[in-house]
Design a protein around this motif. Sequence first.
Motif, PDB file in Angstrom:
ATOM      1  N   ALA A   1       0.818  -1.212   0.000  1.00  0.00           N
ATOM      2  CA  ALA A   1       0.000   0.000   0.000  1.00  0.00           C
ATOM      3  C   ALA A   1       0.850   1.260   0.000  1.00  0.00           C
ATOM      4  O   ALA A   1       0.397   2.321  -0.443  1.00  0.00           O
ATOM      5  CB  ALA A   1      -0.929   0.001   1.206  1.00  0.00           C
ATOM      6  N   SER A   2       2.081   1.166   0.480  1.00  0.00           N
ATOM      7  CA  SER A   2       2.953   2.340   0.481  1.00  0.00           C
ATOM      8  C   SER A   2       3.553   2.597  -0.896  1.00  0.00           C
ATOM      9  O   SER A   2       4.150   3.641  -1.132  1.00  0.00           O
ATOM     10  CB  SER A   2       4.083   2.153   1.507  1.00  0.00           C
ATOM     11  N   HIS A   3       3.393   1.638  -1.815  1.00  0.00           N
ATOM     12  CA  HIS A   3       3.931   1.787  -3.170  1.00  0.00           C
ATOM     13  C   HIS A   3       2.849   2.013  -4.214  1.00  0.00           C
ATOM     14  O   HIS A   3       3.136   2.543  -5.290  1.00  0.00           O
ATOM     15  CB  HIS A   3       4.737   0.546  -3.558  1.00  0.00           C
ATOM     16  N   ALA A   4       1.628   1.567  -3.947  1.00  0.00           N
ATOM     17  CA  ALA A   4       0.540   1.698  -4.922  1.00  0.00           C
ATOM     18  C   ALA A   4      -0.719   2.132  -4.179  1.00  0.00           C
ATOM     19  O   ALA A   4      -1.309   1.340  -3.446  1.00  0.00           O
ATOM     20  CB  ALA A   4       0.315   0.382  -5.656  1.00  0.00           C
ATOM     21  N   ASP A   5      -1.117   3.367  -4.387  1.00  0.00           N
ATOM     22  CA  ASP A   5      -2.267   3.917  -3.681  1.00  0.00           C
ATOM     23  C   ASP A   5      -3.535   3.149  -4.036  1.00  0.00           C
ATOM     24  O   ASP A   5      -3.835   2.923  -5.207  1.00  0.00           O
ATOM     25  CB  ASP A   5      -2.438   5.393  -4.052  1.00  0.00           C
ATOM     26  N   GLY A   6      -4.261   2.734  -3.012  1.00  0.00           N
ATOM     27  CA  GLY A   6      -5.536   2.058  -3.227  1.00  0.00           C
ATOM     28  C   GLY A   6      -5.442   0.587  -3.524  1.00  0.00           C
ATOM     29  O   GLY A   6      -6.454  -0.071  -3.780  1.00  0.00           O
TER      30      GLY A   6
END
Length: 501
Positions: free
Chosen positions: A377-382
């Motif tokens: 989640a810290s690399h790809a929002d949502g």
Amino acid sequence: MHPADQFEAFKKLAEERGLGAEEIAARFGVTPHVVRQRLRLGAVSPRLMQIYRDGDLALDQLMAFAITEDHARQEAAFERLSYNRDASTIRRLLTETHVAATDRRAVFVGAEKYAEVGGTILRDLFTEDRGGYFEDVALLDMLVLAKLGREADAVMEAEGWKWAQVFLDYPHSHGLRRLYPQTVELSPEDQAALDAVKGEFDNLTAQHESDEELADEVDARFGELEAEIERLEAKRLAYDPADIARCGAFVILNHDGTVRIERGFVRAEDERQELDARGVSGEGEGGEASDEDGATRPDGAGRESLDGEEDADDEKPLSDILIRDLTAHRTLGLRLALREQPEVAIVAVTHALLAQIFYRGADAHVVDIRPTSTCLASHADGIEDTKAGKAWADHHARWAAQIPRDVSGLWTFIVELDHDSRMALFAHCVALTVNAVKLPTERRPRAMATADRLAEAVALDMTAHWRPTARSYFGRVTKPRILDAVREALSIEAAERMADM
């Protein structure tokens, strides 16, 4: 006559003679919308209007400035322009402190509620603005937190949690232990209702099995039955009332403007001493990510030059942030595929162990056996809200519900599993450690190559886990890149038809 003369003439008719847009439209044989557009253009800063008359501004640029009627802001934006005077750049400068109506906060609160308490919305009469731009961001944020707070109160009252805390984003660094619901038997009433609904679903399926297209009412009934089955099946998992009394929940705003509730977190002060040794610790994907690196670095042996591989990365068609985002989604796809193929998981683990023992520092493994789990989640929002993200969370929660609450019984639990169940659990744990995220600050060409081999081994089909949308891909790449994709996926003719869009 210069177009600016017409804009100013329409403005005079409205201001000096008090004519409305409809009346002006009737007199000149145009639509009221066209009149409103010209009235807005006539209200542009006189300084910018003169620059337009002198030929130093194009009409589309003047339209972009007309998104606001504030002359000072228009002129300030003009002063900030460099060589790039594209209309989209002008609009971005004039709306950079606003929130688009498509933003999750705006969707959550709603334009009606925002306007009701005095919020103003900036509208663009010349482009599809998708609801405009919310100007008072502080007011919007206050409304968001207030509504989330009401949702939190409702969750506490309805479910009995000790506390509920509001966040705009999931607090990945919360550091709290998480308890999961346990498997329970359905009540006789719920079981009877579930059997009845499943029976109707099966009968309806048999009746319409050969239909090429379902009637609207039949399709709607299928949806109702599926929702009811899902609701009743969810009752098979329930929290212990004692856990509810001492645990809490996070109430979070999803990327799509809906509410997301994560339950079962225990604060340190609520931990009972006799539970210190108990072991279900999970932060959505199995715990907080760790960046500790215990690998021994080589003195030079076993590390051939990577210059060629690094040079190949110099001319990238995609941005580093987009590559990170896409490889995060790919990592999630690999995890879902790997958890279903235990034999491949064993191969991946063996490879990771051998790579670190015999080829120290080669950094060729894609399965991080420490074990650690990278927070995607810290690399790809949502990503947690996607179909794949929810599927992974469901798999993890089901295993968490089955394992014993006391860690001292975990060994016996694993031993007593049948072979297939034990291998499935092993594959799930291994899949959790997959890290194929490509970061701009890292050089792991061998790991990325291993990720490709792993994808081939599990026959990874990303169409089952990810779809390109304007938000996830097309709005973040260049037009030539989109046309290249269309040429490859469809045809040269299809790309040519899109070229002028």
